[in-house]
Design an enzyme around this catalytic site. Structure first.
Site, mmCIF file in Angstrom:
data_model
loop_
_atom_site.group_PDB
_atom_site.id
_atom_site.type_symbol
_atom_site.label_atom_id
_atom_site.label_comp_id
_atom_site.label_asym_id
_atom_site.label_seq_id
_atom_site.Cartn_x
_atom_site.Cartn_y
_atom_site.Cartn_z
ATOM 1 N N GLN A 1 0.479 -11.152 -2.806
ATOM 2 C CA GLN A 1 -0.903 -10.727 -2.599
ATOM 3 C C GLN A 1 -1.524 -10.247 -3.906
ATOM 4 O O GLN A 1 -0.859 -9.584 -4.707
ATOM 5 C CB GLN A 1 -0.962 -9.592 -1.580
ATOM 6 C CG GLN A 1 -0.599 -9.996 -0.161
ATOM 7 C CD GLN A 1 -0.813 -8.854 0.812
ATOM 8 O OE1 GLN A 1 -0.226 -7.792 0.659
ATOM 9 N NE2 GLN A 1 -1.651 -9.068 1.809
ATOM 10 N N HIS B 1 -8.358 -0.641 1.011
ATOM 11 C CA HIS B 1 -7.450 -1.777 0.843
ATOM 12 C C HIS B 1 -8.308 -3.004 0.539
ATOM 13 O O HIS B 1 -9.296 -3.260 1.242
ATOM 14 C CB HIS B 1 -6.663 -2.064 2.122
ATOM 15 C CG HIS B 1 -5.871 -0.910 2.636
ATOM 16 N ND1 HIS B 1 -4.497 -0.852 2.551
ATOM 17 C CD2 HIS B 1 -6.257 0.232 3.277
ATOM 18 C CE1 HIS B 1 -4.078 0.266 3.119
ATOM 19 N NE2 HIS B 1 -5.120 0.944 3.558
ATOM 20 N N LYS C 1 -12.933 -2.823 8.859
ATOM 21 C CA LYS C 1 -12.847 -3.718 7.705
ATOM 22 C C LYS C 1 -13.957 -4.751 7.715
ATOM 23 O O LYS C 1 -14.562 -5.037 8.749
ATOM 24 C CB LYS C 1 -11.495 -4.428 7.691
ATOM 25 C CG LYS C 1 -11.238 -5.299 8.914
ATOM 26 C CD LYS C 1 -9.887 -5.997 8.832
ATOM 27 C CE LYS C 1 -9.648 -6.866 10.075
ATOM 28 N NZ LYS C 1 -8.407 -7.674 9.965
ATOM 29 N N CYS D 1 0.793 -1.228 0.000
ATOM 30 C CA CYS D 1 0.000 0.000 0.000
ATOM 31 C C CYS D 1 0.830 1.286 0.000
ATOM 32 O O CYS D 1 0.458 2.253 -0.700
ATOM 33 C CB CYS D 1 -1.002 0.000 1.149
ATOM 34 S SG CYS D 1 -0.386 -0.585 2.725
ATOM 35 N N ARG E 1 7.222 -10.970 5.338
ATOM 36 C CA ARG E 1 6.892 -10.706 6.735
ATOM 37 C C ARG E 1 7.560 -11.748 7.616
ATOM 38 O O ARG E 1 7.514 -12.944 7.305
ATOM 39 C CB ARG E 1 5.377 -10.724 6.948
ATOM 40 C CG ARG E 1 4.662 -9.666 6.118
ATOM 41 C CD ARG E 1 3.169 -9.659 6.326
ATOM 42 N NE ARG E 1 2.513 -8.763 5.389
ATOM 43 C CZ ARG E 1 1.195 -8.648 5.255
ATOM 44 N NH1 ARG E 1 0.401 -9.382 6.026
ATOM 45 N NH2 ARG E 1 0.680 -7.823 4.369
ATOM 46 N N HIS F 1 -5.678 -1.306 -4.256
ATOM 47 C CA HIS F 1 -5.937 -0.120 -3.455
ATOM 48 C C HIS F 1 -6.739 0.844 -4.316
ATOM 49 O O HIS F 1 -6.349 1.166 -5.434
ATOM 50 C CB HIS F 1 -4.632 0.502 -2.965
ATOM 51 C CG HIS F 1 -3.918 -0.401 -2.009
ATOM 52 N ND1 HIS F 1 -2.906 -1.247 -2.409
ATOM 53 C CD2 HIS F 1 -4.124 -0.629 -0.690
ATOM 54 C CE1 HIS F 1 -2.504 -1.952 -1.360
ATOM 55 N NE2 HIS F 1 -3.216 -1.599 -0.318
ATOM 56 N N ASP G 1 -3.285 -7.673 -4.607
ATOM 57 C CA ASP G 1 -3.505 -6.490 -3.786
ATOM 58 C C ASP G 1 -4.099 -5.362 -4.609
ATOM 59 O O ASP G 1 -3.549 -4.993 -5.658
ATOM 60 C CB ASP G 1 -2.161 -6.050 -3.204
ATOM 61 C CG ASP G 1 -2.274 -5.554 -1.778
ATOM 62 O OD1 ASP G 1 -3.403 -5.494 -1.271
ATOM 63 O OD2 ASP G 1 -1.233 -5.243 -1.191
#
Length: 699
Positions: free
Chosen positions: A411, A542, A496, A364, A393, A415, A413
């Site tokens: 991911q 997100h 979320k 992000c 991570r 945004h 991912d």
């Protein structure tokens, strides 16, 4: 550890009658000093026999504690989630009692209930050689036998409130309990500092530090099984003592226990860590390091299909593709806040001559940089950025679990940057998009959870959080989705929606997330020019759909037990000649399948036909095609669909049309049977056959 109410010795005294309100709204008058057990007895023999605890005005009470006058009271039974938690908590105490009885000198720390079971952590001390003593499988059998003897003795759970001095004396030989009393351990049994200290005693020889409540006596237990031993650092700190953790499961009836153990057996058959090896999909080489996978050709085929499908859906869904690097300067993560609230999950910094760099834990911040590269107009919003971005991570070695908990992963991912007035419609659009993609992979049963602001771990102002929460709640309501609210479970960015899927054997997996964020746009000073010519701040959403490619792949492997539907299968058909002189025709069938765009292999006739068919089925391929003399002459194939009857003399063109239809509609059935069978490799079992629920780990 804290509790309120009188000691059992105070119960039973004469006094004015008490009136309680039952869940159906009716009032019931009881004698002065009446307890939960008295209420249960007044409701009938069955309630008296089965009730475990009472709940008065939201406070859980042992059945032998008096009920407050005027309270709203309900009884808790083994059939409820609350009842199972009490059963499991009480069984954990019996486990601790058995271990301390069998292993003189052992000490114990904590033993909470968990999903589907319980655990307790022990320190067994050192053996004669100075090594830490551990439990064996044989030890578990002896411990379980001792637990059953304790259950048979019907020992009462006796609650007492004690002073700190008395507690120190009771637990003088148990340093972990003293540390809990000192308030230094994050223990589920501990209460607020300065609160009442409560203990539960079963016999003169065993007492535990606990806030309760518990079942009336050990005879209410018994439907349990000890499962395994694991190492666990005290307080989860790798610098502290390694303890021995015993896991167990406990249920309200013999039938429920048996059903759970059957589900565990089925889950073990589906364990992706075994199946990815058996099916040659991927591996975790020790030379690479823990939590890092390499994808083999067959696994890579499935992954490519997943990623290609995701790219196609995002391309047609109005997303723009971006790519970002795998590491960034520390300044970026200072701006985003990750170095403040996520540093423990990041890999150590790399000192370079021009600064400090970190492998990225999130995509992000970099997407915010892309938004900010030039002045944006309201006409560009919603701006939907999408990346298959690999992140890193740090997970402790003890938490790694195949593809489900991994250190390097990709991911899907997204945004999205929206104007405030666009937020409600965009969330609804996202909900529809997520569900349609998950449907394509064979998931039909969903649960929605709305997580709201963590009272401590958050950034931004309360007003922004409230606006974001209201928008998420409204979208769920307008789409008619039932959902639960998880108060305080959303940290840092914003509230979320988590979307869980239920797999073929009833297990729930948390996959997709939609999170509204007012904070990163503020931190990165994101702006756009509105229709009014003024500068405005966008809202950021997100969205991870798969969660990660790796974890979603692992879930798919377990959902299908490795038997992927035709559109996902790494090999869609294996072709076998009855004899060696049929191999050339088998090769031509493979060539025609490949020309039509399908994945097929030929297995030479170097073994008896039956052995080759069995070997092909072990790979869980959707179709085994067998060709013999008649097929060579007529251009047909014998079709052996996974989990379905064999079909002879099928024209190759007809089979190709069938396969094309199944791939096009992403069917989860094989062989045109029209069912929703989730085949587990030839057994023909269905999701319903596999059971209604399953172990969800929970620890």
């Amino acid at each position: 550890m804290s509790g309120n109410g009188a000691d059992p010795s105070d119960i039973g005294g004469a006094g004015a009658a008490v009136t309680v309100v039952l869940p159906d709204g009716q009032s019931r008058e009881l004698a002065g000093g009446a307890t939960g057990a008295d209420l249960a007895a007044s409701l009938g023999r069955r309630a008296a026999k089965d009730a475990l605890i009472a709940v008065a005005d939201g406070e859980q009470l042992d059945l032998n504690r008096p009920l407050p006058d005027g309270a709203s009271v309900s009884l808790v039974f083994p059939s409820s989630d609350e009842g199972l938690e009490v059963l499991r908590h009480s069984t954990a105490h019996v486990l601790a009692q058995a271990v301390l009885r069998l292993y003189p000198g052992a000490t114990f720390s904590i033993g909470p209930p968990i999903t589907d079971g319980f655990y307790y952590d022990f320190d067994l001390g050192l053996d004669d050689g100075g090594r830490a003593r551990t439990f064996s499988d044989e030890d578990l059998e002896a411990i379980e036998a001792e637990m059953r003897a304790i259950v048979a003795a019907r020992q009462p759970f006796i609650r007492a409130e004690v002073s700190r001095a008395a507690a120190d004396e009771l637990f003088a030989a148990h340093p972990y309990k003293i540390e809990i009393l000192d308030g230094e351990a994050d223990d589920p049994a501990s209460g607020p500092e300065g609160g009442v200290i409560t203990t539960y005693r079963n016999t003169d020889e065993f007492v535990d530090l606990c806030r309760g409540p518990h079942v009336p006596d050990t005879g209410r237990l018994g439907h349990f099984k000890l499962m395994r031993v694991a190492g666990a650092y005290w307080r989860g700190d790798e610098s502290r003592q390694m303890l021995q953790r015993i896991y167990g499961t406990a249920w309200g009836s013999k039938a429920e226990l048996a059903a759970h153990l059957e589900r565990l057996e089925e889950a073990a058959k589906r364990d992706h860590r075994r199946l990815v090896t058996d099916l040659d999909l991927l591996s975790f080489p020790a030379e690479l390091g823990g939590g890092l996978a390499v994808w083999h050709p067959k696994g890579a085929v499935v992954r490519k299909i997943m990623e290609d499908y995701s790219r196609d859906r995002h391309e047609t869904g109005g997303y723009e593709f971006v790519y970002t690097p795998h590491l960034a300067n520390a300044r970026l993560f200072e701006t985003s806040g990750h170095l403040d609230f996520y540093a423990e999950g990041m890999y150590p910094p790399m000192e370079m001559d021009n600064g400090v760099y970190y492998p990225k834990p999130m995509n992000c911040p970099m997407h915010c940089l892309i938004f900010n590269q030039r002045q944006r107009s309201y006409r560009e919003l919603p701006l939907r950025l999408f990346e298959l971005g690999t992140v890193y991570r740090y997970e402790r070695s003890g938490t790694l679990h195949g593809l489900m908990r991994i250190r390097g992963f990709t991911q899907d991912d997204s945004h999205l940057y929206v104007a405030p007035e666009q937020l409600p419609d965009e969330i609804e659009r996202l909900l529809d998009f997520v569900l349609s993609v998950l449907n394509a992979f064979g998931f039909e049963d969903f649960e929605f959870k709305l997580s709201t602001q963590d009272p401590e771990k958050y950034v931004g102002d309360d007003e922004g959080w409230e606006q974001a929460t209201a928008a998420l709640r409204a979208a769920l309501d307008r789409r008619g989705h039932d959902y639960m609210e998880a108060a305080g479970e959303a940290a840092f960015y914003g509230p979320k929606i988590d979307i869980d899927v239920t797999d073929a054997i009833g297990r729930s997996w948390q996959l997709s997330t939609i999170q509204v964020d007012f904070n990163l746009p503020e931190r990165f000073n994101l702006r756009y020019t509105g229709a009014d010519g003024e500068v405005h701040r966008p809202i950021m959403i997100h969205r991870a759909l798969f969660g990660s490619i790796e974890r979603f792949f692992g879930v798919l492997v377990e959902h299908y037990a490795g038997a992927f539907p035709p559109w996902l299968a790494p090999v869609q058909a294996v072709v076998l000649g009855v004899r060696a002189d049929h191999d050339s025709f088998a090769e031509s069938v493979v060539a025609q399948l490949a020309e039509a765009g399908y994945r097929a292999e030929m297995m030479p006739a170097d073994d008896p036909l039956g052995a080759r068919i069995r070997r092909a089925k072990l790979t869980k391929v959707p179709y085994v095609l067998v060709v013999g003399d008649d097929d060579v002459a007529a251009g047909t194939v014998g079709v052996n669909p996974r989990g379905q009857p064999v079909q002879r003399d099928v024209p190759l063109g007809e089979f190709l049309a069938r396969l094309a239809d199944e791939v096009e509609r992403k069917a989860v059935d094989v062989g045109g049977a029209g069912s929703t069978t989730v085949d587990v490799g030839g057994a023909g079992s269905t999701a319903a056959d596999a059971g209604a629920a399953a172990d969800s780990a929970g620890d």
